[in-house]
Scaffold this motif. Structure first.
Motif, short mmCIF file in Angstrom:
data_model
loop_
_atom_site.label_atom_id
_atom_site.label_comp_id
_atom_site.label_asym_id
_atom_site.label_seq_id
_atom_site.Cartn_x
_atom_site.Cartn_y
_atom_site.Cartn_z
N SER A 97 88.79 55.26 157.25
CA SER A 97 88.41 54.34 156.18
C SER A 97 88.30 52.92 156.70
O SER A 97 88.74 52.61 157.80
N THR A 98 87.71 52.09 155.87
CA THR A 98 87.68 50.66 156.12
C THR A 98 88.33 49.99 154.92
O THR A 98 88.13 50.41 153.78
N HIS A 107 85.00 56.93 154.82
CA HIS A 107 83.69 57.31 155.33
C HIS A 107 83.21 58.63 154.73
O HIS A 107 82.01 58.87 154.66
N TYR A 144 79.23 56.84 151.23
CA TYR A 144 79.87 55.66 151.82
C TYR A 144 78.96 54.45 151.79
O TYR A 144 79.40 53.35 151.43
N ASP A 145 77.69 54.62 152.12
CA ASP A 145 76.76 53.48 152.14
C ASP A 145 76.63 52.82 150.77
O ASP A 145 76.43 51.61 150.67
#
Length: 153
Positions: A97-98, A107, A144-145
């Protein structure tokens, strides 16, 4: 309610047409013609529709009912838990993850987040009154995007 990363949650999948969603779960609580729409499910679902009335984002809120009706992923409870514990369990399973301003974007195609409405002591009886830890209040499911796109996209 089980999430399917990047695809949806429970009875609602990305790309479903609004009419099919409402056949399955009923009309939204806020029937005005604006999005996102809030549905009276347990746990609550918040759906964002694209201009063509197809689902582009599925959000699962915390139930808070104490009935175990929370969002989950492969046996991991996601909502109504301390965010650090949830993220650690997901990372231990190999998910990446971010961090974002209100939680973590995974992600795989979902986010766990907190608006800091709930307090740590609501899920951890040993937490003090000023405990700064965040509680996961919701999960957003989309590719995710989509989750990390700029606000003006």
């Amino acid at each position: 309610m089980e999430i399917i990363p990047g695809r949806g949650a429970g009875p609602v999948m990305i790309g479903d047409h609004r009419s099919r969603v409402e056949e399955r779960i009923g009309p939204p609580r806020n029937p005005l013609d604006r999005t996102p729409f809030v549905y009276a499910t347990t746990p609550p679902l918040v759906i964002t529709y694209a201009p063509d009335d197809t689902v582009e984002l599925v959000e699962v809120g915390h139930s808070g009912e104490g009935d175990g009706a929370e969002a989950s992923y492969e046996g991991i409870g996601l909502t109504h838990r301390l965010i650090d514990d949830v993220v650690a369990e997901l990372h231990a399973r190999g998910l990446t993850s971010t961090p974002c301003d209100i939680g973590h974007d995974f992600h795989a195609g979902f986010s766990v987040w907190s608006m800091r409405v709930l307090e740590a002591r609501e899920v951890d009886p040993t937490a003090g009154e000023d405990d700064p830890r965040c509680v996961v209040e919701g999960v957003s499911v989309a590719p995710y995007d989509y989750l990390v796109r700029p606000d003006d996209a």
